[in-house]
Design a protein around this motif. Structure first.
Motif, PDB file in Angstrom:
ATOM      1  N   UNK B 242       0.668  -1.335   0.121  1.00  0.00           N
ATOM      2  CA  UNK B 242       0.093  -0.191  -0.039  1.00  0.00           C
ATOM      3  C   UNK B 242       0.885   1.233   0.169  1.00  0.00           C
ATOM      4  N   UNK B 243       0.231   2.224  -0.054  1.00  0.00           N
ATOM      5  CA  UNK B 243       0.883   3.522  -0.193  1.00  0.00           C
ATOM      6  C   UNK B 243       2.017   3.927   0.948  1.00  0.00           C
ATOM      7  N   UNK B 245       4.116   1.769   2.815  1.00  0.00           N
ATOM      8  CA  UNK B 245       4.962   0.769   2.973  1.00  0.00           C
ATOM      9  C   UNK B 245       6.556   1.171   2.757  1.00  0.00           C
ATOM     10  N   UNK B 246       6.697   1.848   1.705  1.00  0.00           N
ATOM     11  CA  UNK B 246       8.092   2.618   1.446  1.00  0.00           C
ATOM     12  C   UNK B 246       8.524   3.634   2.416  1.00  0.00           C
ATOM     13  N   UNK B 253      16.870   2.376   2.763  1.00  0.00           N
ATOM     14  CA  UNK B 253      17.265   1.361   1.491  1.00  0.00           C
ATOM     15  C   UNK B 253      15.929   0.703   1.168  1.00  0.00           C
ATOM     16  N   UNK B 254      14.671   1.279   1.329  1.00  0.00           N
ATOM     17  CA  UNK B 254      13.483   0.807   0.592  1.00  0.00           C
ATOM     18  C   UNK B 254      13.294  -0.897   0.860  1.00  0.00           C
ATOM     19  N   UNK B 255      13.700  -1.331   2.275  1.00  0.00           N
ATOM     20  CA  UNK B 255      13.407  -2.601   2.495  1.00  0.00           C
ATOM     21  C   UNK B 255      11.710  -2.553   2.519  1.00  0.00           C
ATOM     22  N   UNK B 256      11.237  -3.708   2.584  1.00  0.00           N
ATOM     23  CA  UNK B 256       9.743  -3.695   2.853  1.00  0.00           C
ATOM     24  C   UNK B 256       9.489  -4.941   3.470  1.00  0.00           C
ATOM     25  N   UNK B 258       8.663  -8.816   4.281  1.00  0.00           N
ATOM     26  CA  UNK B 258       9.075  -9.938   3.558  1.00  0.00           C
ATOM     27  C   UNK B 258       8.359 -10.993   4.068  1.00  0.00           C
ATOM     28  N   UNK B 326       1.232  -9.055  -4.706  1.00  0.00           N
ATOM     29  CA  UNK B 326       2.498  -9.419  -3.607  1.00  0.00           C
ATOM     30  C   UNK B 326       2.504 -10.658  -3.252  1.00  0.00           C
ATOM     31  N   UNK B 353      -3.599  -2.907   1.551  1.00  0.00           N
ATOM     32  CA  UNK B 353      -3.513  -3.258   0.119  1.00  0.00           C
ATOM     33  C   UNK B 353      -4.866  -3.815  -0.303  1.00  0.00           C
TER      34      UNK B 353
END
Lengths: 68, 409
Positions: B242-243, B245-246, B253-256, B258, B326, B353
């Protein structure tokens, strides 16, 4: 790479939502992923230069350390 | 600044081992929370003795564990809790505590710090009125804040953990202000899960479609907190993608997210020595063995109850999660949340999401309880998932009385 290492997603620079690495068009906002990335990089570079210029100006005025 | 020891390296993924162990030292508790998943109150009849507990510490260190978080019940109700903290530190691991802090007195905090305790998280589930109601003890909110302040003064890293339940939404902005003023550095929020007393008192659970309201609120708090040096951390069952998360899970480092980490780098230990892949998982399904019967290493390596996420694929998913964009990464998120709700993992309606996708199609999801939980620690009942037009009338709010329990002195 180990099968246990997690998948790493990319980021659409138009809507900042995660996307699969090989996407050309963002499934969330429809943007051209490559174009959005280039635009983002351009804006990022401009912002970085502006911050550097501002810092240098403040240093000239003695308001911050040149190395801050 | 060094990275938190819980951060996972690529090598940690290559070789699953319990980087972080969460250990219920005792089920004895001095609160009577009506959302408690473990139904904590009295000590289990067969909790590990001191000698056995120290052997658990030795085994965790041997397995490469880097942090041990002591929970309960209330860990401090065990007389040997500081002996165990000292042993954890002597074995080279980080020692942390998660507590409701009703009787976490200055003397107890001082003793824990002397033993080597390094950080504490205190559970706070609303401002005073709501927190005391949920926790079942008047004055427990004030005691929690007092304990946090003393821990801060003693140099511990202090954090707050908060459950997002049906009564808390209006309190959240003022809670943030209080935590900033108190010097709290991190605030982890997670959804109340349909386990134990929360399954009995299911009016405390939020509805999946409420994420459309809750997530923007939490993100606004994240941004305000960040501007004041407080990091709001979305817990493992608050997601996904969703909007936001980043921004709040990704960082630079744009992990998300997992996927569920149970049994990959997380280990749960119950006070009687039962081993699970995550401390919150229902015991009846996910108990992999007991330290009185087997070494933790053997349980970790050979028990299917601990290995279930290591082999999870999209073929294990169902419902909307099976066809989600996802799916390969998220794998339906938190196993604890989904299993206790729907009787098996793999389909998670508590997803921002997903709620957004459904909303765009004029739909929403609602849960309805269909089965009571049996009344054991870490148990669950049953819920059905109803998909309906998003403008459906609101579900009636149940006014059932909460489970009332005596309180230990």
């Amino acid at each position: 790479m180990s099968a246990l290492r997690p998948h790493q997603l990319g980021l659409c620079r138009a809507c900042h939502q995660f996307i699969k690495p090989l996407e050309r068009e963002c499934p969330h906002c429809g943007a051209n992923v490559l174009r959005a990335a280039l635009d983002y990089q351009e804006r990022h570079d401009m912002a970085t230069r502006a911050a550097q210029d501002l810092n240098a100006l403040l240093a000239e005025l003695g308001l911050v350390s040149p190395h801050s | 600044m060094s990275e938190p020891v819980r951060y996972l390296s690529p090598e940690d993924f290559d070789r699953p081992h319990p980087v972080h162990a969460v250990w219920e030292l005792t089920l004895a508790c001095d609160l009577k929370c009506n959302h408690c998943g473990s139904r904590a109150q009295k000590a289990r009849p067969d909790e590990l003795g001191t000698h056995e507990a120290l052997d658990v510490v030795r085994q965790l260190a041997k397995l490469g564990c880097r942090e041990v978080t002591l929970i309960g019940g209330e860990a401090y109700l065990r007389k040997d809790w500081t002996t165990i903290i000292a042993a954890i530190r002597q074995a080279g691991m980080k020692a942390t505590l998660q507590s409701g802090a009703r009787n976490l007195t200055r003397a107890r905090i001082d003793a824990a710090v002397e033993a080597g305790l390094q950080a504490i998280g205190v559970s706070i589930d609303g401002l005073a009125e709501i927190h005391d109601e949920i926790r079942g003890v008047e004055g427990s909110f004030d005691r929690a804040l007092e304990a946090l302040a003393h821990c801060r003064d003693r140099g511990l890293d202090i954090s707050v953990n908060t459950q997002i339940h049906s009564k808390i939404l209006g309190d959240l902005p003022a809670m943030l202000d209080q935590f900033i003023a108190l010097g709290v550095k991190s605030w982890q929020v997670q959804l109340t899960v349909a386990m134990g007393r929360a399954a009995d008192n299911d009016e405390v659970l939020i509805q999946p479609y409420q994420l459309l309201e809750i997530m923007p609120l939490l993100f606004s708090l994240f941004e305000k907190g960040r501007a004041h040096g407080l990091l709001l951390i979305p817990g493992n069952n608050l997601g996904y993608f969703g909007p936001y998360e980043a921004h709040w899970r990704g960082g630079e480092d744009h992990t998300h997210f997992i996927g569920c980490n149970a049994g990959q780098n997380t280990l749960g230990i119950e006070a009687d020595g039962t081993i699970k892949g995550c401390p919150s998982l229902p015991t009846s399904v996910y108990a992999g063995g007991n330290v009185r019967d087997l070494d933790i290493e053997k349980i970790w390596n050979e028990s299917p109850e601990l290995a279930f996420t290591r082999n999870r694929t999209t073929a294990d998913l169902w419902g909307h999660c099976q066809t989600c964009y996802y799916a390969e990464v998220c794998k339906a998120g938190c196993s604890w949340t989904t299993h206790t709700l729907l009787g098996r993992p793999g389909n998670n309606p508590y997803c921002h999401y997903r709620a957004l996708q459904l909303d765009a199609r004029g739909l929403r999801e609602r849960i309805v309880k269909v089965k009571q939980a049996p009344g054991l620690p870490f148990d669950y009942g049953g819920f059905e998932l109803v998909e309906e037009p998003k403008d459906s009338p609101a579900a009636p709010v149940k006014k059932a009385g909460h489970t009332r329990l005596p309180v230990l002195a």
